[in-house]
Scaffold this active site. Structure first.
Site, PDB file in Angstrom:
ATOM      1  N   GLY A  56      -4.121 -13.086   6.874  1.00 38.69           N
ATOM      2  CA  GLY A  56      -4.434 -13.321   5.457  1.00 38.69           C
ATOM      3  C   GLY A  56      -3.578 -14.413   4.857  1.00 38.69           C
ATOM      4  O   GLY A  56      -3.031 -14.276   3.762  1.00 38.69           O
ATOM      5  N   ALA A  57      -3.482 -15.553   5.574  1.00 36.11           N
ATOM      6  CA  ALA A  57      -2.492 -16.573   5.194  1.00 36.11           C
ATOM      7  C   ALA A  57      -3.091 -17.728   4.394  1.00 36.11           C
ATOM      8  O   ALA A  57      -2.435 -18.745   4.200  1.00 36.11           O
ATOM      9  CB  ALA A  57      -1.797 -17.106   6.454  1.00 36.11           C
TER      10      ALA A  57
ATOM     11  N   ASN B  18       0.090  -9.223   6.860  1.00 38.61           N
ATOM     12  CA  ASN B  18       0.072  -9.468   5.418  1.00 38.61           C
ATOM     13  C   ASN B  18      -1.285  -9.171   4.777  1.00 38.61           C
ATOM     14  O   ASN B  18      -1.344  -8.875   3.581  1.00 38.61           O
ATOM     15  CB  ASN B  18       0.457 -10.939   5.171  1.00 38.61           C
ATOM     16  CG  ASN B  18       0.141 -11.373   3.758  1.00 38.61           C
ATOM     17  OD1 ASN B  18       0.881 -11.098   2.831  1.00 38.61           O
ATOM     18  ND2 ASN B  18      -0.985 -12.078   3.589  1.00 38.61           N
TER      19      ASN B  18
ATOM     20  N   TYR C  63      -4.791   2.518  -2.004  1.00 43.82           N
ATOM     21  CA  TYR C  63      -3.806   1.455  -1.701  1.00 43.82           C
ATOM     22  C   TYR C  63      -2.439   2.077  -1.375  1.00 43.82           C
ATOM     23  O   TYR C  63      -1.786   1.684  -0.400  1.00 43.82           O
ATOM     24  CB  TYR C  63      -3.725   0.537  -2.914  1.00 43.82           C
ATOM     25  CG  TYR C  63      -2.856  -0.683  -2.760  1.00 43.82           C
ATOM     26  CD1 TYR C  63      -3.295  -1.805  -2.069  1.00 43.82           C
ATOM     27  CD2 TYR C  63      -1.591  -0.728  -3.354  1.00 43.82           C
ATOM     28  CE1 TYR C  63      -2.501  -2.935  -1.953  1.00 43.82           C
ATOM     29  CE2 TYR C  63      -0.796  -1.858  -3.248  1.00 43.82           C
ATOM     30  CZ  TYR C  63      -1.248  -2.962  -2.551  1.00 43.82           C
ATOM     31  OH  TYR C  63      -0.453  -4.081  -2.447  1.00 43.82           O
TER      32      TYR C  63
ATOM     33  N   LYS D  28      -0.417   1.800   2.094  1.00 41.81           N
ATOM     34  CA  LYS D  28       0.911   1.170   2.126  1.00 41.81           C
ATOM     35  C   LYS D  28       1.987   2.154   2.597  1.00 41.81           C
ATOM     36  O   LYS D  28       2.938   1.756   3.268  1.00 41.81           O
ATOM     37  CB  LYS D  28       1.253   0.588   0.754  1.00 41.81           C
ATOM     38  CG  LYS D  28       0.366  -0.590   0.338  1.00 41.81           C
ATOM     39  CD  LYS D  28       0.471  -1.747   1.319  1.00 41.81           C
ATOM     40  CE  LYS D  28      -0.256  -2.998   0.854  1.00 41.81           C
ATOM     41  NZ  LYS D  28      -0.182  -4.095   1.831  1.00 41.81           N
TER      42      LYS D  28
ATOM     43  N   ILE E 270       4.379  -9.321  -7.613  1.00 41.75           N
ATOM     44  CA  ILE E 270       4.486 -10.724  -7.202  1.00 41.75           C
ATOM     45  C   ILE E 270       3.300 -11.489  -7.797  1.00 41.75           C
ATOM     46  O   ILE E 270       2.160 -11.004  -7.752  1.00 41.75           O
ATOM     47  CB  ILE E 270       4.455 -10.842  -5.653  1.00 41.75           C
ATOM     48  CG1 ILE E 270       5.490  -9.889  -5.000  1.00 41.75           C
ATOM     49  CG2 ILE E 270       4.679 -12.293  -5.209  1.00 41.75           C
ATOM     50  CD1 ILE E 270       6.929 -10.114  -5.328  1.00 41.75           C
TER      51      ILE E 270
END
Ligand code: NAD
Length: 247
Positions: free
Chosen positions: A12-13, A90, A155, A159, A188
């Site tokens: 996922g970059a 990621n 989620y 996680k 973020i």
């Protein structure tokens, strides 16, 4: 820190934290496999930036939630560079809703990408890391995986699951000189958090001792360290990059 000669794969970059991680690893000397799932143009842009930073780059489309595509992704990286030293899991999505309104598809999609995706790539990468007796696996969890969050049961479960995966695999393969750690970002600034309403953002910033939201580069700095030789005695850990939010 110097990652010369190392090969890193970042899932996922094509944007956000994954992009910043791929670029930070490229600047530190690693060859990078840049994975994207749908936005080829964004992937090409990141690949160009990583090349300008001096890295050899492989751009590869794959949906990490599909075991065969995750395996092809890892294989493509090994075919291109002859090795795989660093894996950064990621790729992630959100499908937020209160539990009573959550659809099966929302649960399954989030678990399949965020948790099973990491299992798929880790299993494929370990084939090579075990032979090489070297590896650095870094899973991007979240402080939501530690604290939970109303409206994000899927989620948070994924996680938190990543933390269990991290600790278990760290125990399984520690004797082969492979470390496995989790990073738990707080809030973020990326496209993932762009969609949050203003009042939620204001409430969150009031909970952050450092008084600001994090940047993808704040997260990438820790990941670069965990990917380096210097972090060789750190494994099975969950390290928050959250401005103190989860203290
Ligand atoms: P983002 O939405 O900008 O990036 C996520 C990336 O994952 C995108 O490039 C997307 O295309 C990719 N992706 C989604 N599904 C995929 C799949 N099936 N296969 C391969 N790639 C896929 O979000 P971000 O904020 O950069 O998040 C990156 C990671 O950090 C995620 O795992 C996220 O859960 C985690 N995280 C983010 C925050 C934050 O505040 N932004 C906080 C904690 C954790």
């Amino acid at each position: 820190m110097n990652l010369d000669g190392r090969t890193a794969l970042v899932t996922g970059a094509s944007r956000g934290i994954g992009r910043a991680v791929a670029l930070a690893l490229a600047k530190t000397g690693a060859n990078v496999v840049i994975n994207y799932v749908s936005n080829a143009r964004a992937g090409q842009k990141v690949a160009g930036e990583a090349e300008r930073a001096g890295a050899r780059v492989l751009l590869f489309q794959a949906d990490v939630s599909r075991p065969e595509e995750a395996a092809e992704l890892v294989q493509a990286g090994v075919d291109e560079f002859g090795r795989l030293d660093i894996l950064v899991n990621n790729a992630g999505i959100t499908r937020d809703n209160l539990l009573m309104r959550m659809q099966d598809e929302d649960w399954d999609a989030v678990l399949n990408v965020n948790l099973k995706g990491a299992f798929n790539t880790t299993r494929a990468a370990l084939r090579y890391m075990l032979k090489a007796r070297y590896g650095r696996i870094i899973n991007i969890s979240s402080i939501i995986g530690l604290r939970g969050n109303a409206g994000q049961a899927n989620y948070a479960a994924a996680k938190a699951g990543l933390i269990g995966l991290t600790k278990s695999v760290a125990r399984e393969i520690g004797s082969r000189n492979i470390t496995v750690n989790a990073v738990a970002p707080g809030f973020i600034l990326t496209e993932m958090t762009d969609k949050l309403p203003q009042e939620v953002r204001e409430r969150m910033i009031s909970e952050i001792p450092l008084g600001r939201f994090g940047t993808p580069e704040d997260v990438a700095a820790l990941i670069t360290f965990l990917a380096s030789e210097a972090a060789g005695y750190i494994t099975g850990q969950v390290i928050a990059v959250d401005g103190g939010m989860a203290i």
